[in-house]
Design an enzyme around this catalytic site. Structure first.
Site, PDB file in Angstrom:
ATOM      1  N   ASN A   7       0.257   3.417   7.362  1.00 56.31           N
ATOM      2  CA  ASN A   7       0.231   2.429   8.443  1.00 56.31           C
ATOM      3  C   ASN A   7      -1.196   1.912   8.550  1.00 56.31           C
ATOM      4  O   ASN A   7      -2.070   2.606   9.057  1.00 56.31           O
ATOM      5  CB  ASN A   7       0.678   3.108   9.746  1.00 56.31           C
ATOM      6  CG  ASN A   7       0.573   2.184  10.945  1.00 56.31           C
ATOM      7  OD1 ASN A   7       0.302   0.996  10.797  1.00 56.31           O
ATOM      8  ND2 ASN A   7       0.785   2.745  12.125  1.00 56.31           N
ATOM      9  N   TRP A   8      -1.394   0.688   8.067  1.00 55.02           N
ATOM     10  CA  TRP A   8      -2.762   0.140   8.050  1.00 55.02           C
ATOM     11  C   TRP A   8      -3.205  -0.294   9.437  1.00 55.02           C
ATOM     12  O   TRP A   8      -4.365  -0.625   9.641  1.00 55.02           O
ATOM     13  CB  TRP A   8      -2.844  -1.050   7.089  1.00 55.02           C
ATOM     14  CG  TRP A   8      -2.575  -0.723   5.651  1.00 55.02           C
ATOM     15  CD1 TRP A   8      -2.180   0.489   5.134  1.00 55.02           C
ATOM     16  CD2 TRP A   8      -2.678  -1.614   4.525  1.00 55.02           C
ATOM     17  NE1 TRP A   8      -2.030   0.401   3.767  1.00 55.02           N
ATOM     18  CE2 TRP A   8      -2.325  -0.872   3.371  1.00 55.02           C
ATOM     19  CE3 TRP A   8      -3.021  -2.954   4.382  1.00 55.02           C
ATOM     20  CZ2 TRP A   8      -2.311  -1.451   2.090  1.00 55.02           C
ATOM     21  CZ3 TRP A   8      -3.015  -3.525   3.117  1.00 55.02           C
ATOM     22  CH2 TRP A   8      -2.669  -2.776   1.980  1.00 55.02           C
ATOM     23  N   LYS A   9      -2.271  -0.372  10.382  1.00 50.38           N
ATOM     24  CA  LYS A   9      -2.578  -0.835  11.747  1.00 50.38           C
ATOM     25  C   LYS A   9      -3.268  -2.208  11.678  1.00 50.38           C
ATOM     26  O   LYS A   9      -2.926  -3.001  10.813  1.00 50.38           O
ATOM     27  CB  LYS A   9      -3.400   0.226  12.498  1.00 50.38           C
ATOM     28  CG  LYS A   9      -2.715   1.605  12.438  1.00 50.38           C
ATOM     29  CD  LYS A   9      -3.311   2.612  13.367  1.00 50.38           C
ATOM     30  CE  LYS A   9      -2.560   3.939  13.242  1.00 50.38           C
ATOM     31  NZ  LYS A   9      -3.051   4.954  14.181  1.00 50.38           N
ATOM     32  N   HIS A  92       5.782   2.612  17.592  1.00 48.80           N
ATOM     33  CA  HIS A  92       4.546   3.385  17.449  1.00 48.80           C
ATOM     34  C   HIS A  92       3.902   3.555  18.827  1.00 48.80           C
ATOM     35  O   HIS A  92       3.976   2.651  19.663  1.00 48.80           O
ATOM     36  CB  HIS A  92       3.593   2.666  16.490  1.00 48.80           C
ATOM     37  CG  HIS A  92       2.433   3.507  16.081  1.00 48.80           C
ATOM     38  ND1 HIS A  92       1.345   3.705  16.905  1.00 48.80           N
ATOM     39  CD2 HIS A  92       2.198   4.236  14.959  1.00 48.80           C
ATOM     40  CE1 HIS A  92       0.486   4.512  16.298  1.00 48.80           C
ATOM     41  NE2 HIS A  92       0.981   4.847  15.116  1.00 48.80           N
ATOM     42  N   GLU A  94       1.001   3.271  19.790  1.00 49.01           N
ATOM     43  CA  GLU A  94       0.037   2.210  20.134  1.00 49.01           C
ATOM     44  C   GLU A  94       0.761   0.973  20.658  1.00 49.01           C
ATOM     45  O   GLU A  94       0.259   0.283  21.543  1.00 49.01           O
ATOM     46  CB  GLU A  94      -0.834   1.891  18.909  1.00 49.01           C
ATOM     47  CG  GLU A  94      -1.825   3.030  18.650  1.00 49.01           C
ATOM     48  CD  GLU A  94      -2.269   3.173  17.212  1.00 49.01           C
ATOM     49  OE1 GLU A  94      -2.005   2.283  16.384  1.00 49.01           O
ATOM     50  OE2 GLU A  94      -2.891   4.215  16.904  1.00 49.01           O
ATOM     51  N   GLU A 159       4.756  11.748  15.983  1.00 46.69           N
ATOM     52  CA  GLU A 159       3.311  11.530  16.013  1.00 46.69           C
ATOM     53  C   GLU A 159       2.781  11.896  17.396  1.00 46.69           C
ATOM     54  O   GLU A 159       2.844  11.067  18.319  1.00 46.69           O
ATOM     55  CB  GLU A 159       2.980  10.066  15.730  1.00 46.69           C
ATOM     56  CG  GLU A 159       3.435   9.568  14.378  1.00 46.69           C
ATOM     57  CD  GLU A 159       2.604   8.373  13.919  1.00 46.69           C
ATOM     58  OE1 GLU A 159       1.985   8.479  12.859  1.00 46.69           O
ATOM     59  OE2 GLU A 159       2.544   7.365  14.640  1.00 46.69           O
ATOM     60  N   GLY A 165      -5.679   9.471  15.110  1.00 44.87           N
ATOM     61  CA  GLY A 165      -7.028   8.913  15.017  1.00 44.87           C
ATOM     62  C   GLY A 165      -8.104   9.797  15.616  1.00 44.87           C
ATOM     63  O   GLY A 165      -9.232   9.360  15.812  1.00 44.87           O
ATOM     64  N   SER A 204      -3.646  12.206  12.087  1.00 50.15           N
ATOM     65  CA  SER A 204      -4.795  12.762  11.352  1.00 50.15           C
ATOM     66  C   SER A 204      -4.404  13.504  10.079  1.00 50.15           C
ATOM     67  O   SER A 204      -5.015  14.515   9.730  1.00 50.15           O
ATOM     68  CB  SER A 204      -5.643  13.652  12.274  1.00 50.15           C
ATOM     69  OG  SER A 204      -6.152  12.901  13.361  1.00 50.15           O
ATOM     70  N   GLY A 225      -2.373   7.028   9.008  1.00 51.55           N
ATOM     71  CA  GLY A 225      -3.140   5.886   9.487  1.00 51.55           C
ATOM     72  C   GLY A 225      -4.423   5.726   8.692  1.00 51.55           C
ATOM     73  O   GLY A 225      -4.426   5.184   7.589  1.00 51.55           O
ATOM     74  N   GLY A 226      -5.516   6.227   9.255  1.00 50.90           N
ATOM     75  CA  GLY A 226      -6.847   6.007   8.680  1.00 50.90           C
ATOM     76  C   GLY A 226      -6.946   6.304   7.187  1.00 50.90           C
ATOM     77  O   GLY A 226      -7.531   5.512   6.423  1.00 50.90           O
TER      78      GLY A 226
HETATM   79  P1  13P Z   1      -4.189   8.557  11.855  1.00 48.98           P
HETATM   80  O1  13P Z   1      -3.693   9.084  10.514  1.00 48.98           O
HETATM   81  O2  13P Z   1      -5.353   7.612  11.707  1.00 48.98           O
HETATM   82  O3  13P Z   1      -4.406   9.657  12.824  1.00 48.98           O
HETATM   83  O4  13P Z   1      -3.010   7.645  12.439  1.00 48.98           O
HETATM   84  C1  13P Z   1      -1.714   8.174  12.506  1.00 48.98           C
HETATM   85  C2  13P Z   1      -0.788   7.099  12.875  1.00 48.98           C
HETATM   86  O5  13P Z   1      -0.778   6.633  13.999  1.00 48.98           O
HETATM   87  C3  13P Z   1       0.105   6.580  11.824  1.00 48.98           C
HETATM   88  O6  13P Z   1       1.085   5.746  12.353  1.00 48.98           O
END
Ligand code: 13P
Length: 242
Positions: A7-9, A92, A94, A159, A165, A204, A225-226
């Protein structure tokens, strides 16, 4: 087979899409897992073109519940499909926090995704305050009950909000307990379909913890994510999956 989804967000450019997609496409054939990248809408079609003919799949990060119409700035499920997506992440945390997406909204979006021929990844997870209050399992059960359309046949991602993050990963014991709980709820809601549904862990995930997390019972892959913004890191996670 596990699913490793990136997930590149709200990150990514034409150049970054190329820097990620090219090595993923080259490596995908040799992996024991399925690979999915979910770029922002602006570079989704470009990423799909880069990955065309490879085993790496492409997904969106959200869609509208309607197929088209007067919804400025939104993207629909058929539009994602047209741009080359086969998947979409929905609900998600977010989006639930930034855009007030309720379970009912997520459920409508998931139905729209299915109708458009997309596979949906529906996200659930508790906040730190909810976990500390002993409510984590009840919160996740309620999210599943409210967000999954009848007969849902996609993927669920657990999640925990406090692990996203932050560099703080849920412990293997916490992941095992929550994924067993999610499995039980899915079986109650969906029967046979829930018994076989993939449940991803997200929060993470990185190369150094992927192998132990992916080995936990009822973990069907990762939502990253990251670490998905660097092809080498993402591939290291994929190599830890089976
Ligand atoms: P991180 O891997 O950056 O913690 O993000 C997880 C996430 O929200 C994937 O959708």
């Amino acid at each position: 087979m596990q699913l490793i989804a990136g997930n590149w967000k709200m990150n990514g450019s034409v150049a970054l899409a190329e820097a990620i997609a090219t090595p993923l496409a080259a490596a995908a054939d040799g992996l024991a897992c399925e690979l999915l990248v979910c770029p922002p809408a602006t570079v989704l079609a470009w990423t799909a073109q880069l990955l065309h003919g490879s085993k790496v799949m492409v997904g969106g990060q959200n869609c509208h519940a309607k197929a088209s119409g007067p919804h400025t700035g939104d993207v629909s499920a058929p539009m994602l499909k047209d741009a080359g997506a086969a998947w979409v992440i929905l609900g998600h945390s977010e989006r639930r926090a930034d855009h007030g997406e309720s379970d009912a909204v997520v459920r409508a979006k998931a139905a729209a995704a299915t109708a458009a021929g997309l596979q949906a990844i529906i996200c659930v997870g508790e906040t730190e305050a909810q976990r500390l209050a002993g409510q984590a399992e009840a919160v996740v059960a309620a999210q599943l009950e409210g967000s999954l359309p009848d007969g849902f046949a996609g993927v669920v991602a657990y999640e925990p909000v406090w692990a996203i993050g932050t560099g703080r990963t849920a412990s293997e014991a916490d992941v095992a307990a929550m994924h067993a709980h999610v499995r039980a709820v899915l079986v109650r809601l969906l029967g046979e379909g829930g018994a076989g549904m993939r449940i991803l862990y997200g929060g993470s995930v990185k190369a150094s913890n992927a192998a132990s997390l992916m080995a936990v019972a009822n973990v069907g892959g990762a939502l990253v994510g990251g670490a998905s913004l660097d092809a080498a890191d993402f591939l290291a996670i994929a190599r830890a999956a089976g």
